[in-house]
Design a protein around this motif. Sequence first.
Motif, mmCIF file in Angstrom:
data_model
loop_
_atom_site.group_PDB
_atom_site.id
_atom_site.type_symbol
_atom_site.label_atom_id
_atom_site.label_comp_id
_atom_site.label_asym_id
_atom_site.label_seq_id
_atom_site.Cartn_x
_atom_site.Cartn_y
_atom_site.Cartn_z
ATOM 1 N N LEU A 103 4.485 0.302 -7.709
ATOM 2 C CA LEU A 103 3.211 -0.406 -7.796
ATOM 3 C C LEU A 103 2.979 -0.938 -9.214
ATOM 4 O O LEU A 103 2.461 -2.041 -9.392
ATOM 5 C CB LEU A 103 2.055 0.515 -7.402
ATOM 6 C CG LEU A 103 1.747 0.629 -5.910
ATOM 7 C CD1 LEU A 103 0.681 1.703 -5.673
ATOM 8 C CD2 LEU A 103 1.273 -0.712 -5.343
ATOM 9 N N ALA A 104 3.373 -0.161 -10.211
ATOM 10 C CA ALA A 104 3.219 -0.599 -11.600
ATOM 11 C C ALA A 104 4.049 -1.850 -11.859
ATOM 12 O O ALA A 104 3.590 -2.789 -12.519
ATOM 13 C CB ALA A 104 3.627 0.523 -12.551
ATOM 14 N N VAL A 105 5.266 -1.870 -11.325
ATOM 15 C CA VAL A 105 6.134 -3.048 -11.471
ATOM 16 C C VAL A 105 5.538 -4.233 -10.719
ATOM 17 O O VAL A 105 5.529 -5.366 -11.222
ATOM 18 C CB VAL A 105 7.555 -2.743 -10.964
ATOM 19 C CG1 VAL A 105 8.403 -4.011 -10.943
ATOM 20 C CG2 VAL A 105 8.216 -1.677 -11.841
ATOM 21 N N PHE A 106 5.032 -3.972 -9.520
ATOM 22 C CA PHE A 106 4.401 -5.037 -8.736
ATOM 23 C C PHE A 106 3.238 -5.660 -9.489
ATOM 24 O O PHE A 106 3.120 -6.885 -9.577
ATOM 25 C CB PHE A 106 3.919 -4.472 -7.394
ATOM 26 C CG PHE A 106 2.907 -5.345 -6.713
ATOM 27 C CD1 PHE A 106 3.305 -6.473 -6.026
ATOM 28 C CD2 PHE A 106 1.546 -5.061 -6.805
ATOM 29 C CE1 PHE A 106 2.369 -7.303 -5.432
ATOM 30 C CE2 PHE A 106 0.609 -5.879 -6.212
ATOM 31 C CZ PHE A 106 1.023 -7.001 -5.514
ATOM 32 N N ARG A 107 2.364 -4.834 -10.050
ATOM 33 C CA ARG A 107 1.212 -5.357 -10.786
ATOM 34 C C ARG A 107 1.665 -6.147 -12.011
ATOM 35 O O ARG A 107 1.123 -7.218 -12.310
ATOM 36 C CB ARG A 107 0.282 -4.212 -11.205
ATOM 37 C CG ARG A 107 -0.443 -3.539 -10.060
ATOM 38 C CD ARG A 107 -1.562 -2.640 -10.573
ATOM 39 N NE ARG A 107 -1.069 -1.589 -11.439
ATOM 40 C CZ ARG A 107 -0.700 -0.382 -11.021
ATOM 41 N NH1 ARG A 107 -0.761 -0.074 -9.726
ATOM 42 N NH2 ARG A 107 -0.278 0.536 -11.878
ATOM 43 N N ALA A 114 0.816 -1.216 0.000
ATOM 44 C CA ALA A 114 0.000 0.000 0.000
ATOM 45 C C ALA A 114 0.853 1.271 0.000
ATOM 46 O O ALA A 114 0.446 2.295 -0.547
ATOM 47 C CB ALA A 114 -0.947 0.006 1.194
ATOM 48 N N GLY A 115 2.031 1.203 0.583
ATOM 49 C CA GLY A 115 2.876 2.385 0.679
ATOM 50 C C GLY A 115 3.883 2.543 -0.440
ATOM 51 O O GLY A 115 4.694 3.480 -0.422
ATOM 52 N N LEU A 116 3.842 1.656 -1.432
ATOM 53 C CA LEU A 116 4.796 1.748 -2.530
ATOM 54 C C LEU A 116 4.510 2.957 -3.413
ATOM 55 O O LEU A 116 3.376 3.423 -3.507
ATOM 56 C CB LEU A 116 4.737 0.479 -3.390
ATOM 57 C CG LEU A 116 5.180 -0.839 -2.742
ATOM 58 C CD1 LEU A 116 4.985 -1.987 -3.731
ATOM 59 C CD2 LEU A 116 6.622 -0.774 -2.278
ATOM 60 N N PHE A 170 5.975 -9.413 -23.882
ATOM 61 C CA PHE A 170 7.293 -8.863 -24.210
ATOM 62 C C PHE A 170 7.738 -7.790 -23.216
ATOM 63 O O PHE A 170 8.932 -7.479 -23.127
ATOM 64 C CB PHE A 170 7.284 -8.281 -25.622
ATOM 65 C CG PHE A 170 7.143 -9.314 -26.715
ATOM 66 C CD1 PHE A 170 7.605 -10.608 -26.535
ATOM 67 C CD2 PHE A 170 6.535 -8.992 -27.917
ATOM 68 C CE1 PHE A 170 7.474 -11.563 -27.534
ATOM 69 C CE2 PHE A 170 6.391 -9.935 -28.926
ATOM 70 C CZ PHE A 170 6.862 -11.227 -28.732
ATOM 71 N N LEU A 171 6.797 -7.205 -22.476
ATOM 72 C CA LEU A 171 7.175 -6.221 -21.455
ATOM 73 C C LEU A 171 7.989 -6.845 -20.332
ATOM 74 O O LEU A 171 8.795 -6.172 -19.682
ATOM 75 C CB LEU A 171 5.912 -5.573 -20.862
ATOM 76 C CG LEU A 171 5.131 -4.614 -21.750
ATOM 77 C CD1 LEU A 171 3.839 -4.198 -21.052
ATOM 78 C CD2 LEU A 171 5.972 -3.388 -22.098
ATOM 79 N N VAL A 172 7.777 -8.136 -20.103
ATOM 80 C CA VAL A 172 8.409 -8.822 -18.974
ATOM 81 C C VAL A 172 9.505 -9.774 -19.417
ATOM 82 O O VAL A 172 10.574 -9.846 -18.811
ATOM 83 C CB VAL A 172 7.334 -9.587 -18.164
ATOM 84 C CG1 VAL A 172 7.972 -10.430 -17.065
ATOM 85 C CG2 VAL A 172 6.332 -8.612 -17.565
ATOM 86 N N ASN A 173 9.249 -10.500 -20.489
ATOM 87 C CA ASN A 173 10.161 -11.557 -20.918
ATOM 88 C C ASN A 173 10.758 -11.199 -22.277
ATOM 89 O O ASN A 173 10.030 -11.025 -23.250
ATOM 90 C CB ASN A 173 9.390 -12.884 -21.000
ATOM 91 C CG ASN A 173 10.293 -14.083 -21.211
ATOM 92 O OD1 ASN A 173 11.450 -13.956 -21.603
ATOM 93 N ND2 ASN A 173 9.747 -15.267 -20.956
ATOM 94 N N LYS A 174 12.065 -11.079 -22.320
ATOM 95 C CA LYS A 174 12.743 -10.710 -23.566
ATOM 96 C C LYS A 174 12.996 -11.908 -24.469
ATOM 97 O O LYS A 174 13.491 -11.760 -25.587
ATOM 98 C CB LYS A 174 14.068 -10.004 -23.250
ATOM 99 C CG LYS A 174 13.917 -8.768 -22.373
ATOM 100 C CD LYS A 174 12.894 -7.781 -22.934
ATOM 101 C CE LYS A 174 12.711 -6.582 -22.015
ATOM 102 N NZ LYS A 174 11.620 -5.691 -22.474
#
Length: 252
Positions: A81-85, A74-76, A113-117
């Motif tokens: 938070l975007a990276v967490f999601r 909650a405090g990120l 592709f945003l996560v895995n190259k």
Amino acid sequence: MQTAILTTSKLCKTFSSGGLQQHVLKNLDLKIYQGDFTVIMGPSGAGKSTLLYALSGMDKPTLGEVSFSGQEIAGLSNDKLAVFRRDNCGFVFQQMYLLDNMSILDNILACGFLVNKNRKAVINRAKQLLQSLNLDETMWRKFPSQVSGGEAQRAGIARALINNPKIIFADEPTGALNSTYGKAVLEALTEINKQGQSVIMVTHDLRSALRGSRILYLRDGIIHGECLLGKYISGDNGRYDKLNEFLTEMGW
């Protein structure tokens, strides 16, 4: 013993408008367990979607804590938070939000592709997901406007799963679909839950709620009760009776 993947402590959400404050969530203590299909029900304005967004990090609570696998989120910052999601959550909404100028397959690949190259690995997983959701190759190169609502929503589920999220958040995923397409989407969510995927779904629909293993009833920002149904079994009339009795007791 079940493992809690998501917990809240004294979770509150307040909105201000015209000098007035609306307390939508009120000191919620909640545990969501690994592998459960948790359904959130309640009347309009109860705070169901607000709770879903707070649990997923899409919105920040006014007060209280949200912990995901032991990490307080909650405090990120908004960036964290975007990276967490991106790394932990998959989302299925009432509206599909597929990009109209991209094919069904490319909509899913773009998220992967945003996560895995490793492009080959992403492409293979996307195709496997589409096949597992009964979307054959003839649909992969079609645009969202060229497929049915149920097919587009199942493509949305594939997109939600492409990065191997720990939990799927679904907000009225059958709300814009007819009964046939809605059933196909529910079958897809049920199947991935049977494979161990955690699912949290907000719904007004009794038919959809029957797919849940645990039903939470929210009213006026407070959880007033829960009903444990266990894993979904088709044709289990006792399941319907138990849920209907619970909802009647809750004043639904």
